[in-house]
Design a protein around this motif. Structure first.
Motif, PDB file in Angstrom:
ATOM      1  N   TYR A  23      -7.901  -2.064  -6.422  1.00 17.31           N
ATOM      2  CA  TYR A  23      -8.206  -0.775  -5.806  1.00 17.31           C
ATOM      3  C   TYR A  23      -6.924  -0.074  -5.339  1.00 17.31           C
ATOM      4  N   ILE A  24      -6.096  -0.784  -4.601  1.00 18.75           N
ATOM      5  CA  ILE A  24      -4.917  -0.150  -4.011  1.00 18.75           C
ATOM      6  C   ILE A  24      -3.901   0.226  -5.090  1.00 18.75           C
ATOM      7  N   ASN A  25      -3.804  -0.568  -6.153  1.00 20.95           N
ATOM      8  CA  ASN A  25      -2.901  -0.211  -7.258  1.00 20.95           C
ATOM      9  C   ASN A  25      -3.385   1.038  -7.993  1.00 20.95           C
ATOM     10  N   ALA A  26      -4.684   1.270  -8.001  1.00 19.90           N
ATOM     11  CA  ALA A  26      -5.219   2.477  -8.632  1.00 19.90           C
ATOM     12  C   ALA A  26      -5.002   3.707  -7.745  1.00 19.90           C
ATOM     13  N   GLU A  27      -4.959   3.502  -6.444  1.00 26.65           N
ATOM     14  CA  GLU A  27      -4.830   4.606  -5.495  1.00 26.65           C
ATOM     15  C   GLU A  27      -3.376   4.976  -5.188  1.00 26.65           C
ATOM     16  N   TYR A  28      -2.488   4.007  -5.174  1.00 24.46           N
ATOM     17  CA  TYR A  28      -1.094   4.206  -4.794  1.00 24.46           C
ATOM     18  C   TYR A  28      -0.187   3.926  -5.983  1.00 24.46           C
ATOM     19  N   GLU A  29       0.975   4.536  -5.987  1.00 28.18           N
ATOM     20  CA  GLU A  29       1.999   4.217  -6.979  1.00 28.18           C
ATOM     21  C   GLU A  29       2.981   3.231  -6.353  1.00 28.18           C
ATOM     22  N   GLY A  30       3.535   2.367  -7.176  1.00 25.91           N
ATOM     23  CA  GLY A  30       4.569   1.453  -6.698  1.00 25.91           C
ATOM     24  C   GLY A  30       4.063   0.148  -6.127  1.00 25.91           C
ATOM     25  N   GLY A  31       2.842  -0.208  -6.421  1.00 25.79           N
ATOM     26  CA  GLY A  31       2.281  -1.446  -5.875  1.00 25.79           C
ATOM     27  C   GLY A  31       2.989  -2.703  -6.320  1.00 25.79           C
ATOM     28  N   SER A  32       3.692  -2.634  -7.440  1.00 24.37           N
ATOM     29  CA  SER A  32       4.394  -3.819  -7.930  1.00 24.37           C
ATOM     30  C   SER A  32       5.806  -3.942  -7.344  1.00 24.37           C
ATOM     31  N   LEU A  33       6.235  -2.941  -6.573  1.00 25.50           N
ATOM     32  CA  LEU A  33       7.538  -3.027  -5.906  1.00 25.50           C
ATOM     33  C   LEU A  33       7.479  -4.059  -4.791  1.00 25.50           C
ATOM     34  N   MET A  34       8.600  -4.639  -4.459  1.00 23.73           N
ATOM     35  CA  MET A  34       8.618  -5.670  -3.425  1.00 23.73           C
ATOM     36  C   MET A  34       8.459  -5.065  -2.032  1.00 23.73           C
ATOM     37  N   LYS A  42       4.210  -4.753  -2.660  1.00 25.98           N
ATOM     38  CA  LYS A  42       3.637  -3.841  -1.665  1.00 25.98           C
ATOM     39  C   LYS A  42       2.110  -3.930  -1.673  1.00 25.98           C
ATOM     40  N   ALA A  43       1.508  -4.033  -2.861  1.00 24.40           N
ATOM     41  CA  ALA A  43       0.050  -4.140  -2.946  1.00 24.40           C
ATOM     42  C   ALA A  43      -0.431  -5.428  -2.279  1.00 24.40           C
ATOM     43  N   ALA A  44       0.267  -6.532  -2.527  1.00 24.00           N
ATOM     44  CA  ALA A  44      -0.119  -7.817  -1.929  1.00 24.00           C
ATOM     45  C   ALA A  44       0.018  -7.765  -0.406  1.00 24.00           C
ATOM     46  N   ALA A  45       1.109  -7.192   0.078  1.00 28.25           N
ATOM     47  CA  ALA A  45       1.313  -7.080   1.525  1.00 28.25           C
ATOM     48  C   ALA A  45       0.240  -6.194   2.147  1.00 28.25           C
ATOM     49  N   TRP A  46      -0.074  -5.076   1.482  1.00 28.09           N
ATOM     50  CA  TRP A  46      -1.078  -4.152   2.007  1.00 28.09           C
ATOM     51  C   TRP A  46      -2.430  -4.856   2.119  1.00 28.09           C
ATOM     52  N   CYS A  47      -2.822  -5.559   1.072  1.00 29.99           N
ATOM     53  CA  CYS A  47      -4.135  -6.216   1.069  1.00 29.99           C
ATOM     54  C   CYS A  47      -4.173  -7.405   2.019  1.00 29.99           C
ATOM     55  N   THR A  48      -3.055  -8.088   2.191  1.00 34.43           N
ATOM     56  CA  THR A  48      -2.989  -9.171   3.173  1.00 34.43           C
ATOM     57  C   THR A  48      -3.177  -8.598   4.573  1.00 34.43           C
ATOM     58  N   CYS A  49      -2.532  -7.484   4.845  1.00 36.29           N
ATOM     59  CA  CYS A  49      -2.693  -6.794   6.123  1.00 36.29           C
ATOM     60  C   CYS A  49      -4.141  -6.379   6.326  1.00 36.29           C
ATOM     61  N   ALA A  50      -4.724  -5.746   5.326  1.00 35.29           N
ATOM     62  CA  ALA A  50      -6.107  -5.273   5.438  1.00 35.29           C
ATOM     63  C   ALA A  50      -7.060  -6.432   5.696  1.00 35.29           C
ATOM     64  N   TRP A  51      -6.859  -7.538   5.007  1.00 36.64           N
ATOM     65  CA  TRP A  51      -7.712  -8.709   5.192  1.00 36.64           C
ATOM     66  C   TRP A  51      -7.592  -9.223   6.628  1.00 36.64           C
ATOM     67  N   ASN A  52      -6.382  -9.261   7.154  1.00 33.56           N
ATOM     68  CA  ASN A  52      -6.156  -9.750   8.517  1.00 33.56           C
ATOM     69  C   ASN A  52      -6.655  -8.785   9.581  1.00 33.56           C
ATOM     70  N   GLU A  53      -6.640  -7.493   9.301  1.00 32.49           N
ATOM     71  CA  GLU A  53      -7.000  -6.482  10.297  1.00 32.49           C
ATOM     72  C   GLU A  53      -8.497  -6.159  10.359  1.00 32.49           C
ATOM     73  N   THR A  54      -9.266  -6.561   9.369  1.00 29.03           N
ATOM     74  CA  THR A  54     -10.708  -6.308   9.410  1.00 29.03           C
ATOM     75  C   THR A  54     -11.391  -7.447  10.152  1.00 29.03           C
ATOM     76  N   PRO A  55     -12.606  -7.186  10.659  1.00 25.55           N
ATOM     77  CA  PRO A  55     -13.333  -8.254  11.359  1.00 25.55           C
ATOM     78  C   PRO A  55     -13.551  -9.468  10.457  1.00 25.55           C
ATOM     79  N   GLU A  56     -13.613 -10.633  11.063  1.00 26.75           N
ATOM     80  CA  GLU A  56     -13.719 -11.877  10.308  1.00 26.75           C
ATOM     81  C   GLU A  56     -14.925 -11.908   9.364  1.00 26.75           C
TER      82      GLU A  56
END
Length: 86
Positions: A23-34, A42-56
């Motif tokens: 999803y995030i790679n389709a919405e944002y450019e540069g997801g494969s950048l570190m 960047k995509a992995a970091a974003w999704c890791t953040c989102a997973w941690n920030e949403t309710p369990e």
């Protein structure tokens, strides 16, 4: 400013995490950048953040949730965490 690194997403939540990456790679450019975090794009970091920030007990689409009125703070937090578009 580099924040403390989030916990890695456990393999039991790989489906939700993988859906977020697509999803995030389709919405944002540069997801494969570190990202600022070793071994994470960047995509992995974003999704890791989102997973941690949403309710369990959250089981929905992390990227789509971030676009909701309630999820706007999540988007801002994870954009900053991944050093994406800030």
């Amino acid at each position: 400013v580099k924040a403390q690194e989030y916990n890695r997403v456990p393999s039991s939540d790989n489906a939700q995490y993988s859906e977020c990456i697509k999803y995030i790679n389709a919405e944002y450019e540069g997801g494969s950048l570190m990202s600022p975090y070793r071994g994470q794009t960047k995509a992995a970091a974003w999704c890791t953040c989102a997973w941690n920030e949403t309710p369990e007990d959250f089981k929905g689409n992390l990227g789509k949730y971030a676009e909701t009125k309630k999820g706007k703070a999540l988007m801002k937090t994870c954009d900053q965490y991944a050093n994406w578009g800030v």
